[in-house]
Enzyme design. Structure first.
Site, PDB file in Angstrom:
ATOM      1  N   LYS A  86       1.027  -1.173  -0.053  1.00  0.00           N
ATOM      2  CA  LYS A  86       0.008   0.074  -0.080  1.00  0.00           C
ATOM      3  C   LYS A  86       0.787   1.303   0.017  1.00  0.00           C
ATOM      4  O   LYS A  86       0.520   2.204  -0.451  1.00  0.00           O
ATOM      5  CB  LYS A  86      -0.922  -0.148   1.079  1.00  0.00           C
ATOM      6  CG  LYS A  86      -0.453   0.052   2.717  1.00  0.00           C
ATOM      7  CD  LYS A  86      -0.234   1.371   3.125  1.00  0.00           C
ATOM      8  CE  LYS A  86       0.559   1.293   4.364  1.00  0.00           C
ATOM      9  NZ  LYS A  86       1.170   2.762   4.987  1.00  0.00           N
ATOM     10  N   THR A 140      -3.307   5.897   3.883  1.00  0.00           N
ATOM     11  CA  THR A 140      -2.089   6.511   3.448  1.00  0.00           C
ATOM     12  C   THR A 140      -2.107   7.258   2.174  1.00  0.00           C
ATOM     13  O   THR A 140      -1.592   8.217   1.859  1.00  0.00           O
ATOM     14  CB  THR A 140      -0.970   5.107   2.798  1.00  0.00           C
ATOM     15  OG1 THR A 140      -1.160   4.197   3.925  1.00  0.00           O
ATOM     16  CG2 THR A 140       0.004   5.311   2.290  1.00  0.00           C
TER      17      THR A 140
HETATM   18  P1  13P Z   1       2.809   6.616   5.483  1.00  0.00           P
HETATM   19  O1  13P Z   1       4.153   5.934   6.044  1.00  0.00           O
HETATM   20  O2  13P Z   1       2.613   6.811   4.156  1.00  0.00           O
HETATM   21  O3  13P Z   1       2.519   7.721   6.457  1.00  0.00           O
HETATM   22  O4  13P Z   1       1.693   5.664   6.164  1.00  0.00           O
HETATM   23  C1  13P Z   1       1.468   5.510   7.485  1.00  0.00           C
HETATM   24  C2  13P Z   1       0.780   4.044   7.713  1.00  0.00           C
HETATM   25  O5  13P Z   1       1.087   3.115   7.417  1.00  0.00           O
HETATM   26  C3  13P Z   1      -0.581   4.570   8.274  1.00  0.00           C
HETATM   27  O6  13P Z   1      -1.308   3.213   8.707  1.00  0.00           O
END
Ligand code: 13P
Length: 328
Positions: free
Chosen positions: A190, A247
């Site tokens: 993701k 995300t």
């Molecule tokens: P990021 O690392 O893109 O901020 O994602 C954080 C995350 O996994 C939230 O569940």
């Protein structure tokens, strides 16, 4: 009553330590990889770089000594970015017992070996009781007690249930899932789609383009996961679709911001100069190497790789995706 060793004092490690400490009966130690971080956290009781304004309760023991952190702990929680997980886990190794339950919070795939975080922990620590916790869980929201749901994945249902009971609270709802491979791959992949979604934002494309990127990205994540033994249903759950939404839409998302900045013309070196690790930058490479060998069709993830590592302009990569002949 349970004792937790939270190993890693970044944003997510600190947040989970704070959340655990709010539950009556839990004893929590927070291990810092660096002595200087340990000194600052002990003095200020705030992780100012990653969780500004959120106090670390006085009941949490902060230490840079892995022996002190893990002594008679019922459960270890590893919260270290993938690129540093193997080298950091070597420091914990002298204190590991085969039966110690170890929870991984890491969302990535090791670039050189294609090992998932729980596989790295198994390799280094020789432990066998492993759980991955994943799902839409921005650290600052968890630390502030904002409602969050995650999934605890392990083929050992009893162990996943133990983690559910001890990690869960009124504000942190924990589901269980037996599909460890799927949950870990979903959490890693993701992040790559998060970079693609950020490119859409940087190019000032609208909601339609981003929704398409997410939906087709989820198809690629599922295809990649199934080819590696995952249950396709996992990708429609919290670790897949759930975390993909967080995300791709969060203004603070590290991976989304990498894509946004690249699309606006910043270089990868500029984007990576801060303290935060965007795991998708490394996972994109792991995935690209893998699909090249396996012959898997993942055009969005391949385009993210090209934007990151071959200097391909984001606008060209997105145009190619839009005009691509439909194959699957
Ligand atoms: P990021 O690392 O893109 O901020 O994602 C954080 C995350 O996994 C939230 O569940």
């Amino acid at each position: 009553m349970a004792t937790f060793a939270v190993l890693g004092s970044g944003g997510w490690g600190t947040a989970i330590a704070v959340s655990l400490a709010q539950k009556a009966g839990n004893r929590v130690r927070l291990w810092c990889a660096r002595s200087e971080t340990c000194r600052v956290l002990r003095e200020t009781r705030v992780n100012d770089r990653q969780l500004a304004g959120i106090p670390i309760p006085p009941t949490i023991t902060i230490t840079d000594d892995p022996g002190e952190a893990t002594e008679s702990a019922d459960c270890w929680i590893a919260a270290v970015p993938t690129a540093f997980l193997r080298s950091t886990a070597i420091r914990w190794k002298p204190f590991a017992r085969e039966t110690t339950p170890v929870v991984s919070l890491t969302k990535g795939i090791e670039t050189t070996t294609f090992r998932r975080p729980t596989e790295i922990l198994e390799d280094v620590l020789g432990v066998t009781r492993l759980v991955a916790v994943s799902g839409p869980s921005h650290a600052e929201e968890v630390a502030r007690g904002m409602p969050t749901s995650v999934v605890a994945a392990s083929p050992d249902a009893g162990l996943a249930g133990w983690v559910q009971a001890h990690l869960g609270s009124e504000r942190l709802r924990v589901y269980t899932n037996a599909d460890l491979i799927g949950v870990e791959l979903a959490g890693a992949l993701k992040n790559v789609i998060g970079i693609a979604a950020g490119c859409c934002d940087g190019l000032k494309f609208g909601d339609n383009a981003k929704a398409a990127m997410l939906t087709r990205g989820l198809v690629e994540m599922t295809r990649f996961g199934v080819a590696h033994g995952a249950d396709p249903a996992t990708f429609a759950g919290l670790a897949g679709l759930g975390d993909l939404i967080t995300t791709c839409f969060s203004p603070h998302g590290r991976n989304r911001r990498v894509g946004e900045r690249l699309a606006r013309g910043d270089t990868l070196a500029d984007v990576q100069s801060g303290p935060q690790v965007a795991e998708g930058v490394y996972t994109a490479k792991s995935v690209y190497d893998r699909v090249t060998v396996m012959g898997l069709e993942v055009p969005i993830m391949a385009a993210v790789y090209q934007v990151l590592y071959t200097g391909k302009p984001a606008v060209g990569a997105v145009s190619e995706l839009l005009s691509r002949r439909q194959r699957g």
